[in-house]
Structure formats: C-alpha cells, structure tokens
Design a protein around this motif. Structure first.
Motif, PDB file in Angstrom:
ATOM      1  N   LEU A  26       4.633  -8.930   8.782  1.00  0.00           N
ATOM      2  CA  LEU A  26       3.392  -9.664   8.567  1.00  0.00           C
ATOM      3  C   LEU A  26       3.447 -11.036   9.225  1.00  0.00           C
ATOM      4  O   LEU A  26       4.492 -11.679   9.271  1.00  0.00           O
ATOM      5  N   GLU A  44      -0.949 -13.930   6.604  1.00  0.00           N
ATOM      6  CA  GLU A  44      -0.982 -12.808   5.671  1.00  0.00           C
ATOM      7  C   GLU A  44       0.128 -12.930   4.628  1.00  0.00           C
ATOM      8  O   GLU A  44      -0.074 -12.656   3.435  1.00  0.00           O
ATOM      9  N   LEU A  69      -0.281 -13.183   0.613  1.00  0.00           N
ATOM     10  CA  LEU A  69       0.305 -12.124  -0.214  1.00  0.00           C
ATOM     11  C   LEU A  69       1.321 -12.683  -1.199  1.00  0.00           C
ATOM     12  O   LEU A  69       1.482 -12.157  -2.309  1.00  0.00           O
ATOM     13  N   PHE A  77      -6.716  -8.028  -1.464  1.00  0.00           N
ATOM     14  CA  PHE A  77      -6.007  -8.653  -0.341  1.00  0.00           C
ATOM     15  C   PHE A  77      -6.288  -7.927   0.966  1.00  0.00           C
ATOM     16  O   PHE A  77      -6.407  -8.555   2.024  1.00  0.00           O
ATOM     17  N   LEU A  78      -6.421  -6.609   0.922  1.00  0.00           N
ATOM     18  CA  LEU A  78      -6.582  -5.826   2.150  1.00  0.00           C
ATOM     19  C   LEU A  78      -7.979  -5.929   2.753  1.00  0.00           C
ATOM     20  O   LEU A  78      -8.170  -5.566   3.915  1.00  0.00           O
ATOM     21  N   ARG A  94      -8.511  -7.379   6.394  1.00  0.00           N
ATOM     22  CA  ARG A  94      -7.204  -7.523   7.049  1.00  0.00           C
ATOM     23  C   ARG A  94      -6.819  -6.188   7.706  1.00  0.00           C
ATOM     24  O   ARG A  94      -5.924  -5.478   7.231  1.00  0.00           O
ATOM     25  N   VAL A 110      -2.990  -5.464   8.577  1.00  0.00           N
ATOM     26  CA  VAL A 110      -2.138  -5.029   7.472  1.00  0.00           C
ATOM     27  C   VAL A 110      -2.417  -3.576   7.133  1.00  0.00           C
ATOM     28  O   VAL A 110      -1.494  -2.794   6.871  1.00  0.00           O
TER      29      VAL A 110
END
Length: 242
Positions: free
Chosen positions: A14, A18, A22, A112-113, A116, A119
C-alpha cells in the motif's frame, strides 16, 4: 515516513496515504493456535491481515469429516472474499499455527475501500491466486501420493513462517490432509529418511528446503504463476514484504 511497517504482503504494497488511513481502523493482535477467524455460517465480523502464522480454510462434510482446502498467511487477507459486504462465509477459518497480525471490522473495511480502486485490485489479485491454490490442492489430492502432498503442505507452511521450525502435530497434519494419522507418520518417515526434514512430537524442522521443493515438484510449483503474479514462495513473500 510510513505509518507502520508490516510483513503482510497486501499491507506492504500500500502507498502511504492508504496505509495512513487504514492504520486508524486496524487493530494489532496475537493470533494463537485454534483462534477462529471465521466460523462457517456466521456473520463475518472482522477481516485479518496475518503477519506471521498459518490459517487453514476448512471444509466440513454433512457427516462432520473435515479437510483443509486452502492456506492463508502473510500472503493475504482472511477470509478471502469477493466482497467485504457479504454477511456470511461458507467455510471455517482457524489459526493452525499461531502468530500475529492486524484485524479490521468488516463495516470499517467496506467504508475504507470506497473510492480506492488500487486497494481493491490488490485484494482481487490475492483472491485470484488464492483460488488457484485451492484448485491446485484439489488436483494434488487426486493425483499425488501422500508423501508428495505432505511435502507440498510443509513448504506452504514454511513460506508463511519465520525460521525453519513448524509447530504442528501428526494429528493436525492428518486432519488438514484428510488422511489417517498413520499415513502421515509413514510419509514423515519418507521425508526424514531423505533428510529433508526432522520431526519430533509437536515440532517439524525443515532441514533441506531445496531438496524438499524438488521432491514436491509440480505439486508445489503452481502452473501459470510467475514472479509477476502474486507471491507463491518464501522468496517472493519476503521480497514484497520488505
């Protein structure tokens, strides 16, 4: 400066933005032997990024017979899932060999995803290679002798651990391979006789990795996997985790 260093292959790849985001939702924790990451049929509460140790994904028949169908470690995320929005998982996942890692609540990871895609691509690449592993295990179970299958299993554990020692009993190896304990004992005698390993009560030591790989041959070296794909051997794992 990076938020933190991780031995997990996904986390190690990452970028700083990111990783910083995270870090706020990751919880470091010990993962002792027999710790349940996922129980079949129950909601998935957390996702785990192992940094050491080995987790087994286990299928269970209606009669209660069990066998390992996939192995997870610092190479990815557990449970392996097409989407983190799913509510239940179809297999049991537990720590076969204790270690440590980080976990994140399922809802927090889903949030979070969002936005992104990089990721998400990392998770998709891991998932693709994990299911190549699952398919190869099914093939190996059908075409290889138990001593070759055991050599493959030992190598896959060794990839995901530090050092040469693997804390595992004959009974546990038999359960994971879906065979009788006596079959595992006989296979261990073959590998010990070739000086590939040393085995004692609850402990296995890899003595000659290169020869063990040669013995396992195509059971371990997955077809279609190259250095440009997800890591399958310890040298790829270590290189990506640095």
């Amino acid at each position: 400066m990076r938020a933190f260093e991780s031995e997990n292959v996904i986390l190690a790849q990452l970028g700083d933005p990111e990783l910083l985001a995270l870090e706020r939702i990751l919880e470091p924790l010990r993962l002792p032997r027999n710790f349940e990451l996922v129980h079949v049929g129950l909601p998935v509460s957390h996702y785990y990024f192992l940094e050491n140790g080995v987790a087994s994904m286990i299928a269970t028949s209606p009669e209660g017979r069990k066998t390992e169908i996939g192995m997870l470690g610092r190479d990815g995320m557990s449970p392996p899932a097409l989407t983190v929005e799913m509510e239940r998982f179809s297999f049991h996942v537990m720590m076969q060999i204790g270690g440590h890692g980080r976990r994140v609540e399922a809802g927090a990871l889903a949030g979070f995803l969002i936005g992104r895609p990089i990721v998400r691509r990392l998770l998709s690449r891991f998932l693709h290679t994990f299911f190549i592993q699952v398919a190869n295990t099914a093939l190996s179970n059908a075409v290889h002798k138990i001593d070759v299958r055991l050599a493959k299993w030992i190598l896959m554990c060794h990839d995901r651990l530090e050092g040469e020692q693997i804390e595992i009993t004959h009974e546990d190896m038999a359960d994971m391979l879906g065979v009788r304990r006596s079959s595992v004992t006989e296979a261990l005698h073959v590998l010990e006789g070739e000086h590939f390993i040393y085995s004692t009560r609850g402990l296995l030591i890899v003595r000659n990795r290169a020869s063990l790989e040669a013995f396992a041959a195509d059971a371990y070296n997955l077809p279609g996997i190259t250095g440009h794909d997800w890591p399958q051997t310890s040298r790829h794992l270590i290189a990506l985790a640095k």
